[in-house]
Design an enzyme around this catalytic site. Structure first.
Site, PDB file in Angstrom:
ATOM      1  N   ASN A 104       7.182  25.020  26.730  1.00  0.00           N
ATOM      2  CA  ASN A 104       6.272  24.559  25.678  1.00  0.00           C
ATOM      3  C   ASN A 104       7.094  24.192  24.450  1.00  0.00           C
ATOM      4  OD1 ASN A 104       3.763  24.242  24.196  1.00  0.00           O
ATOM      5  ND2 ASN A 104       4.178  26.239  23.253  1.00  0.00           N
ATOM      6  N   HIS A 106       6.683  24.315  20.342  1.00  0.00           N
ATOM      7  CA  HIS A 106       5.846  24.835  19.262  1.00  0.00           C
ATOM      8  C   HIS A 106       6.374  24.269  17.941  1.00  0.00           C
ATOM      9  CE1 HIS A 106       2.976  27.518  17.445  1.00  0.00           C
ATOM     10  NE2 HIS A 106       3.869  27.765  16.512  1.00  0.00           N
ATOM     11  N   ASP A 147       2.973  31.736  22.995  1.00  0.00           N
ATOM     12  CA  ASP A 147       4.182  31.580  22.175  1.00  0.00           C
ATOM     13  C   ASP A 147       5.160  32.750  22.257  1.00  0.00           C
ATOM     14  OD1 ASP A 147       3.080  29.182  21.305  1.00  0.00           O
ATOM     15  OD2 ASP A 147       2.089  30.126  19.600  1.00  0.00           O
TER      16      ASP A 147
HETATM   17  C1  GAR Z   1       3.310  18.733  18.509  1.00  0.00           C
HETATM   18  O1  GAR Z   1       3.740  18.839  17.183  1.00  0.00           O
HETATM   19  C2  GAR Z   1       3.494  20.058  19.230  1.00  0.00           C
HETATM   20  O2  GAR Z   1       4.582  20.787  18.752  1.00  0.00           O
HETATM   21  C3  GAR Z   1       2.203  20.744  18.892  1.00  0.00           C
HETATM   22  O3  GAR Z   1       1.226  19.747  19.013  1.00  0.00           O
HETATM   23  C4  GAR Z   1       1.805  18.512  18.571  1.00  0.00           C
HETATM   24  C5  GAR Z   1       1.415  17.434  19.542  1.00  0.00           C
HETATM   25  O4  GAR Z   1       1.765  16.180  19.036  1.00  0.00           O
HETATM   26  N1  GAR Z   1       1.964  21.838  19.799  1.00  0.00           N
HETATM   27  C6  GAR Z   1       1.355  22.956  19.410  1.00  0.00           C
HETATM   28  O5  GAR Z   1       0.930  23.134  18.287  1.00  0.00           O
HETATM   29  C7  GAR Z   1       1.238  24.014  20.491  1.00  0.00           C
HETATM   30  N2  GAR Z   1       0.873  25.271  19.932  1.00  0.00           N
HETATM   31  P1  GAR Z   1       1.696  14.896  19.963  1.00  0.00           P
HETATM   32  O6  GAR Z   1       0.346  14.920  20.668  1.00  0.00           O
HETATM   33  O7  GAR Z   1       1.808  13.754  19.018  1.00  0.00           O
HETATM   34  O8  GAR Z   1       2.826  14.954  20.941  1.00  0.00           O
END
Ligand code: GAR
Length: 191
Positions: A104, A106, A147
């Site tokens: 994942n 984060h 996480d």
């Molecule tokens: C990313 O910033 C990722 O790190 C976060 O969602 C965003 C997705 O962006 N993930 C989380 O928060 C997981 N807990 P994207 O759809 O533009 O790739």
């Protein structure tokens, strides 16, 4: 040479999915089997259509109330399962079936700003509120707890006092685009 297979999970915009797809575009040793999403109208589906990547929508029943997604994953035999902005907790049946094969990203420096409800702008708003002078990304293995899996890579970026939450998000996305595909590549090459 065996082609390595990646399956991506995404719930949102999918800019990381697109970046990963672009990184591996000219590589014939790595293929993206499909992108799985739990949001019927997620922007990532439009991106997949444009990029020629298979996208599949699933609901709770398929994911955690039956073995449908587990069975699908097992039948596809991925080398790596990548959560790229995916917000549901992965059921233990799936984490058990793919030990050290699910990762994942984060958008913060875990263990800070992790756990349930900490995703996307919620994270960046909390970082802004706490007046942090730096934030970053954490790429980690996925286990049955949000996480908490072993950390594979962290990278940080400095913040200015006048950075808005949106500016923080943009800085974090830049780190994600730089490091996420490389880490995926490295993990695949070790398998
Ligand atoms: C990313 O910033 C990722 O790190 C976060 O969602 C965003 C997705 O962006 N993930 C989380 O928060 C997981 N807990 P994207 O759809 O533009 O790739």
């Amino acid at each position: 040479m065996k082609t390595k297979k990646i399956i991506l999970f995404a719930s949102g915009s999918g800019s990381n999915v697109e970046n990963i797809a672009n990184y591996f575009k000219l590589r014939n040793d790595v293929t993206i089997c499909c992108v799985l999403t739990n949001k019927r109208d997620a922007k990532v589906i439009d991106r997949c259509n444009r990029l020629g990547i298979n996208a599949l929508f699933f609901n709770r029943q398929a994911f955690s109330k039956s073995n449908f997604i587990l069975n699908l994953l097992q039948s596809l035999e991925p080398d790596l399962i990548v959560l790229a902005g995916f917000l549901w907790k992965i059921p233990e049946t799936i984490t058990n079936a793919f030990p050290n094969q699910i990762i994942n990203i984060h958008p913060a420096l875990l263990p800070k700003y992790g756990g349930k409800g900490m995703f996307g702008m919620n994270v960046h708003n909390a970082v802004k509120e706490a007046k942090e002078t730096e934030t970053g990304i954490t790429i980690h293995y996925v286990n049955a707890h949000y996480d908490e899996g072993a950390i594979i890579k962290q990278a940080s970026v400095m913040l200015n006092t006048n950075d808005r939450a949106e500016d923080i998000a943009a800085k974090v996305h830049q780190l994600e685009y730089e490091f996420f595909p490389k880490v995926i590549d490295e993990l695949l090459s070790k398998q």
